[in-house]
Design an enzyme around this catalytic site. Structure first.
Site, PDB file in Angstrom:
ATOM      1  N   GLU A  45       0.840  -1.212   0.000  1.00 28.07           N
ATOM      2  CA  GLU A  45       0.000   0.000   0.000  1.00 28.07           C
ATOM      3  C   GLU A  45       0.871   1.255   0.000  1.00 28.07           C
ATOM      4  OE1 GLU A  45      -2.924  -0.461   3.169  1.00 28.07           O
ATOM      5  OE2 GLU A  45      -4.162  -1.671   1.859  1.00 28.07           O
TER       6      GLU A  45
ATOM      7  N   GLU B 158      -5.368  -8.482  -1.328  1.00 29.99           N
ATOM      8  CA  GLU B 158      -6.041  -8.320  -0.034  1.00 29.99           C
ATOM      9  C   GLU B 158      -7.501  -7.997  -0.298  1.00 29.99           C
ATOM     10  OE1 GLU B 158      -4.600  -5.664   2.985  1.00 29.99           O
ATOM     11  OE2 GLU B 158      -2.509  -6.097   2.493  1.00 29.99           O
TER      12      GLU B 158
HETATM   13  C1  BG6 Z   1      -4.450  -3.190   4.628  1.00 29.90           C
HETATM   14  C2  BG6 Z   1      -3.093  -3.626   5.097  1.00 29.90           C
HETATM   15  O1  BG6 Z   1      -4.522  -1.807   4.778  1.00 29.90           O
HETATM   16  O2  BG6 Z   1      -5.568  -3.563   5.311  1.00 29.90           O
HETATM   17  C3  BG6 Z   1      -3.100  -4.775   6.086  1.00 29.90           C
HETATM   18  O3  BG6 Z   1      -2.206  -3.906   4.053  1.00 29.90           O
HETATM   19  C4  BG6 Z   1      -4.265  -4.600   7.024  1.00 29.90           C
HETATM   20  O4  BG6 Z   1      -1.859  -4.806   6.744  1.00 29.90           O
HETATM   21  C5  BG6 Z   1      -5.546  -4.655   6.218  1.00 29.90           C
HETATM   22  O5  BG6 Z   1      -4.293  -5.525   8.075  1.00 29.90           O
HETATM   23  C6  BG6 Z   1      -6.811  -4.580   7.036  1.00 29.90           C
HETATM   24  O6  BG6 Z   1      -6.754  -3.496   7.902  1.00 29.90           O
HETATM   25  P1  BG6 Z   1      -7.021  -3.680   9.448  1.00 29.90           P
HETATM   26  O7  BG6 Z   1      -6.766  -2.384  10.071  1.00 29.90           O
HETATM   27  O8  BG6 Z   1      -8.428  -4.143   9.579  1.00 29.90           O
HETATM   28  O9  BG6 Z   1      -6.058  -4.739   9.897  1.00 29.90           O
END
Ligand code: BG6
Length: 467
Positions: A173, A362
């Protein structure tokens, strides 16, 4: 959904070193910037003293329990697992001449374990962390020398794992530095825009150097970038809203434009000028940037809206970006708006723009789970979320978009990035640990575990179009 996903589609899951491994000082590891953020990526920087502990110090103890976890991923049929290498395991302070052998050996063991089951690694070089020594002694990415340290690290791991890892990502990111500069580029949170864009420029040059090194060192290696795919819609069809939406989407697409096209897009000149931003870019930097990525990867959790009218601007912090809520969408327990169609739209936007293969690295739902008296966990909300997003991925593939794979975020419960919580669970596999760090760390299969196994085994044919 029969037949929509290509035969060699890379199904799997994604985690990150600092959110799963724990063992934050094991085998010579140095402190990383993440070790100084016990409250998460937006939290205050907390100096470490002996005996201090945060939830990430142990995380889910993946450092020691990875054989059990990889076996569970294999049981679901994973073709691919995305994780990151903790840079500070390999170069504990960041500026050493020689790497830390014990750190390198850990990832050898991990990749060998994955190979036993035919699970391909997809490895992020830097996921929300860097050796803290580089921040302390050099000012992080604000200093040009960090580019050389990063290149040394990248070349070291490419050489070491070139026969085990064929898919790489540079910075997780990368656009997040605009919102969390310490996490992204090791700068103080209150840094001015010139300092942040200068550090970002150094990171973009470092990313291009890693791309070059990967192409030189890793036979048949492919390397991508990683964007937070925070796609924004205009709140209304007012031309002013549309223009403002284009402007705000360019804030993050800028990173992809440089990494995929090899040069700064024209619109940045005006942006820099009007915001009084000075960035030193050398001729050598411009040459280096020409080495472009092989594929685009991104995270997708939600979309958001934009309005040109500041009076209307209600800020809803979603993931990392500030977005106006969309009145047509429901939200998760953490206020993240759920928009499966947005994923199809985003895939099309990125493919139209870059004509490079895309990898969704993701996507997932953070939710509270309830363990029933018999130990079962009925996470139908998670199944529905993932099902509906994957249906839209199939639609995008049908639209002609080239999608390499899909790694859902957090296939096993882990420490959340934004607030360092365990209770925000993403996994198909439950981990017995709470926000205070209590629990046995035992693993348990949720209902979604069996659902995802069926999706993978049927190559997407078991997905249900619920529209
Ligand atoms: C993304 C990141 O922003 O979202 C991850 O690359 C992160 O590291 C994921 O865990 C989800 O966000 P969160 O805050 O719910 O863990």
């Amino acid at each position: 959904m029969n037949g929509k996903f290509p035969q060699h589609f890379l199904w799997g899951g994604a985690v990150a070193a600092n959110q799963v491994e724990g063992a934050y000082q094991a085998d010579g590891k140095g402190l990383s910037t993440s070790d100084l953020q016990p409250q998460g990526i937006f939290g205050a920087i907390t100096p470490r003293t002996a005996g201090d502990s945060g939830i990430k110090d142990v995380a889910i103890d993946f450092y020691h329990r990875y054989p059990e976890d990889i076996a569970l991923f294999a049981e679901m049929g994973f073709k691919c697992l995305r994780t990151s290498i903790a840079w500070s395991r390999i170069f504990p302070q960041g500026d050493e001449e020689m790497p830390n052998e014990a750190g390198l050996a850990f990832y050898d063991r991990l990749f060998d374990e994955m190979a036993k089951y035919g699970i391909q690694p997809l490895i992020t070089l830097s996921h929300y962390e860097m050796p803290y020594g580089l921040v302390k002694h050099y000012g992080g990415w604000g200093d040009r020398r960090t580019i050389d340290f990063f290149e040394r690290y990248a070349r070291t791991v490419f050489e070491r794992y070139k026969h085990k890892v064929k898919h790489w990502l540079t910075f997780n990111e990368i656009n997040m530095s605009l919102h969390a500069p310490f996490t992204g580029v090791g700068l103080p949170q209150e840094s001015d825009k010139s300092a942040i864009y200068q550090a970002i420029h150094h990171q973009l040059v470092a990313s291009a150097r890693a791309v070059k090194a990967c192409h030189e060192i890793v036979p048949e290696g492919k390397i991508g970038n990683m964007l937070l795919g925070g796609i924004l819609y205009p709140l209304s069809c007012k031309p002013e809203d549309l223009l403002e939406t284009q402007r705000q989407n360019r804030d993050w697409l800028f990173f992809g434009d440089v990494q995929a096209r090899g040069y700064y897009p024209a619109y940045m000149q005006r942006f820099f000028r009007e915001n009084g931003i000075q960035v030193a870019i050398t001729e050598e930097d411009r040459q280096t940037l020409r080495e472009t990525i092989d594929f685009i990867s991104f995270s997708y959790y939600m979309s958001g809206c934009v309005t040109a009218d500041p009076a209307q601007y209600e800020t809803a912090r979603g993931n990392i970006l500030d977005m106006v809520p969309n009145p047509h969408l429901a939200s998760s327990e953490w206020g993240w708006q759920i928009d499966p169609i947005g994923l199809r739209y985003l895939l099309n936007v990125l493919y139209d723009r870059y004509q490079k293969p895309l990898f969704i690295v993701e996507n997932g739902l953070g939710a509270k789970d309830r363990v029933e008296a018999d130990g079962s966990i009925h996470d139908d909300y998670r199944i529905n979320y993932l099902n509906d997003h994957l249906v839209q991925v199939a639609e995008a593939i049908d639209d002609g978009v080239e999608v390499m794979g899909y790694t859902s975020w957090g296939p096993i419960d882990l420490v959340s990035a934004s607030k360092a919580e365990m209770s925000k669970r993403y996994g198909f596999i439950h981990v017995d640990r709470d926000d205070a760090g209590n629990g046995s760390l035992d693993r348990r299969r949720k209902k979604s575990f069996y659902w995802y196994r069926d999706v993978i085994h049927s190559n997407g044919a078991s997905l249900k179009d619920r529209r």
